[in-house]
Design an enzyme around this catalytic site. Sequence first.
Site, PDB file in Angstrom:
ATOM      1  N   SER A 183       0.844  -1.209   0.000  1.00 27.96           N
ATOM      2  CA  SER A 183       0.000   0.000   0.000  1.00 27.96           C
ATOM      3  C   SER A 183       0.867   1.241   0.000  1.00 27.96           C
ATOM      4  CB  SER A 183      -0.884   0.023   1.250  1.00 27.96           C
ATOM      5  OG  SER A 183      -1.556   1.263   1.360  1.00 27.96           O
ATOM      6  N   TYR A 196      -2.260  -0.684  10.533  1.00 28.60           N
ATOM      7  CA  TYR A 196      -2.322  -1.181   9.148  1.00 28.60           C
ATOM      8  C   TYR A 196      -1.087  -0.739   8.356  1.00 28.60           C
ATOM      9  CZ  TYR A 196      -4.093  -1.197   4.256  1.00 28.60           C
ATOM     10  OH  TYR A 196      -4.264  -1.367   2.906  1.00 28.60           O
TER      11      TYR A 196
HETATM   12  P1  NAD Z   1     -11.629  -5.796  -0.443  1.00 26.50           P
HETATM   13  O1  NAD Z   1     -12.413  -5.624   0.806  1.00 26.50           O
HETATM   14  O2  NAD Z   1     -12.344  -5.958  -1.697  1.00 26.50           O
HETATM   15  O3  NAD Z   1     -10.635  -7.035  -0.301  1.00 26.50           O
HETATM   16  C1  NAD Z   1     -10.037  -7.424   0.897  1.00 26.50           C
HETATM   17  C2  NAD Z   1     -10.300  -8.901   1.045  1.00 26.50           C
HETATM   18  O4  NAD Z   1      -9.524  -9.417   2.126  1.00 26.50           O
HETATM   19  C3  NAD Z   1     -11.747  -9.222   1.378  1.00 26.50           C
HETATM   20  O5  NAD Z   1     -12.536  -9.372   0.235  1.00 26.50           O
HETATM   21  C4  NAD Z   1     -11.615 -10.511   2.160  1.00 26.50           C
HETATM   22  O6  NAD Z   1     -11.952 -11.618   1.354  1.00 26.50           O
HETATM   23  C5  NAD Z   1     -10.154 -10.591   2.537  1.00 26.50           C
HETATM   24  N1  NAD Z   1     -10.015 -10.775   3.978  1.00 26.50           N
HETATM   25  C6  NAD Z   1     -10.095  -9.838   4.936  1.00 26.50           C
HETATM   26  N2  NAD Z   1      -9.984 -10.426   6.152  1.00 26.50           N
HETATM   27  C7  NAD Z   1      -9.818 -11.756   5.926  1.00 26.50           C
HETATM   28  C8  NAD Z   1      -9.644 -12.884   6.763  1.00 26.50           C
HETATM   29  N3  NAD Z   1      -9.625 -12.780   8.102  1.00 26.50           N
HETATM   30  N4  NAD Z   1      -9.543 -14.103   6.192  1.00 26.50           N
HETATM   31  C9  NAD Z   1      -9.582 -14.232   4.853  1.00 26.50           C
HETATM   32  N5  NAD Z   1      -9.724 -13.205   4.005  1.00 26.50           N
HETATM   33  C10 NAD Z   1      -9.836 -11.981   4.542  1.00 26.50           C
HETATM   34  O7  NAD Z   1     -10.641  -4.552  -0.495  1.00 26.50           O
HETATM   35  P2  NAD Z   1      -9.350  -4.244  -1.393  1.00 26.50           P
HETATM   36  O8  NAD Z   1      -9.138  -2.806  -1.197  1.00 26.50           O
HETATM   37  O9  NAD Z   1      -9.470  -4.790  -2.735  1.00 26.50           O
HETATM   38  O10 NAD Z   1      -8.203  -4.984  -0.596  1.00 26.50           O
HETATM   39  C11 NAD Z   1      -7.291  -5.882  -1.198  1.00 26.50           C
HETATM   40  C12 NAD Z   1      -5.874  -5.538  -0.748  1.00 26.50           C
HETATM   41  O11 NAD Z   1      -5.535  -4.263  -1.264  1.00 26.50           O
HETATM   42  C13 NAD Z   1      -5.685  -5.454   0.761  1.00 26.50           C
HETATM   43  O12 NAD Z   1      -4.464  -6.093   1.125  1.00 26.50           O
HETATM   44  C14 NAD Z   1      -5.540  -3.970   1.002  1.00 26.50           C
HETATM   45  O13 NAD Z   1      -4.775  -3.682   2.140  1.00 26.50           O
HETATM   46  C15 NAD Z   1      -4.855  -3.547  -0.278  1.00 26.50           C
HETATM   47  N6  NAD Z   1      -4.935  -2.110  -0.569  1.00 26.50           N
HETATM   48  C16 NAD Z   1      -6.131  -1.522  -0.782  1.00 26.50           C
HETATM   49  C17 NAD Z   1      -6.167  -0.168  -1.048  1.00 26.50           C
HETATM   50  C18 NAD Z   1      -7.470   0.549  -1.288  1.00 26.50           C
HETATM   51  O14 NAD Z   1      -7.477   1.779  -1.298  1.00 26.50           O
HETATM   52  N7  NAD Z   1      -8.575  -0.136  -1.498  1.00 26.50           N
HETATM   53  C19 NAD Z   1      -4.994   0.569  -1.090  1.00 26.50           C
HETATM   54  C20 NAD Z   1      -3.784  -0.065  -0.873  1.00 26.50           C
HETATM   55  C21 NAD Z   1      -3.767  -1.415  -0.606  1.00 26.50           C
END
Ligand code: NAD
Length: 291
Positions: A183, A196
């Site tokens: 991130s 985080y």
């Molecule tokens: P999202 O909510 O669509 O995806 C996150 C997923 O993590 C969930 O769908 C879930 O299936 C999984 N998850 C969470 N807790 C869990 C657990 N205990 N056991 C199994 N699975 C679990 O959101 P996203 O933003 O697509 O997130 C995906 C990745 O992207 C994450 O690692 C997040 O930190 C990273 N990220 C997101 C952003 C943003 O702005 N959305 C920015 C930087 C990094």
Amino acid sequence: MAQTGDDQPQEFPAQQQEPPGLTDEMQPVPDHGERSYQGHGRLAGLKALITGGDSGIGRAIAIAYAREGADVAISYLPEEKPDGEATAALVAEAGQRCVSLPADLTEHRACVDLMETAVGELGGLDILVNNAGYQMARSTGIEEISPEQLDRVMRTNLYALFWLTQAAVRHLKPGSCIINNSSIQAYDPSVSLLDYAATKAAINNFTVNLAAELGPRNIRVNAVAPGPIWTPLQPATQPVEKVKAFGQDTPLGRAGQPAEVAPAFVFLASPAEASYVSGTVLGVTGGKPVF
Ligand code: NAD
Ligand code: MG
């Protein structure tokens, strides 16, 4: 084409969800590349496990990988079944196999079992995408972060990634790869995401160090560092004011869509295009620096 600045809303409608959040409750529903992503056989015949592949960035990766010719296993929390089924249908539409594996990855046993089932069902593994992640923004001081919250963030973002990688390595052959979802928070941490952000900095360190360990086996290890991306995680974990203005503090002035992040995961997974790329963190941040 993925959405760009001209057709992107400047402000998101006020909305909140409970974690983990669901896609269909979002306004607008994110763009995962359903109508835009065109594959070119870059991952033909490969097998990928994508944690958190039900929604957000994970769903966009699943669509892109399938359209590039890969079979895909996705994991998600049991309560995310509707999103998991929607992603599985999109992978099937692309003519590829999708193995759906609901599991809570905060337990070691669940990670080991997930890996064994994924490898068994797919018939091997070429690409591990450690994408699942959790955050909860806070408005209070560090003293108020509960042991339970700290534990959930660390277990989801770091322990599960570590355990899954350990379980994967013995199945990975020369030419295979691991891609971690980091991130912008690793470089430019928000006070409200203290715990985080620390996990994401640790993921970067883990990525370069593991790349050094696995390089001699010709296993590449990389990470993608997204900026603000419109996914269920955001309305489920950020206060409503932050959601409304989400992404406006980037040089491009808007949040990104999951469809705009997936191509970075395709590039890093591609054995031909990224054959000499390992130990790097690729920023997809809307212009914020990743150094
Ligand atoms: P999202 O909510 O669509 O995806 C996150 C997923 O993590 C969930 O769908 C879930 O299936 C999984 N998850 C969470 N807790 C869990 C657990 N205990 N056991 C199994 N699975 C679990 O959101 P996203 O933003 O697509 O997130 C995906 C990745 O992207 C994450 O690692 C997040 O930190 C990273 N990220 C997101 C952003 C943003 O702005 N959305 C920015 C930087 C990094
Ligand atoms: Mg989800």
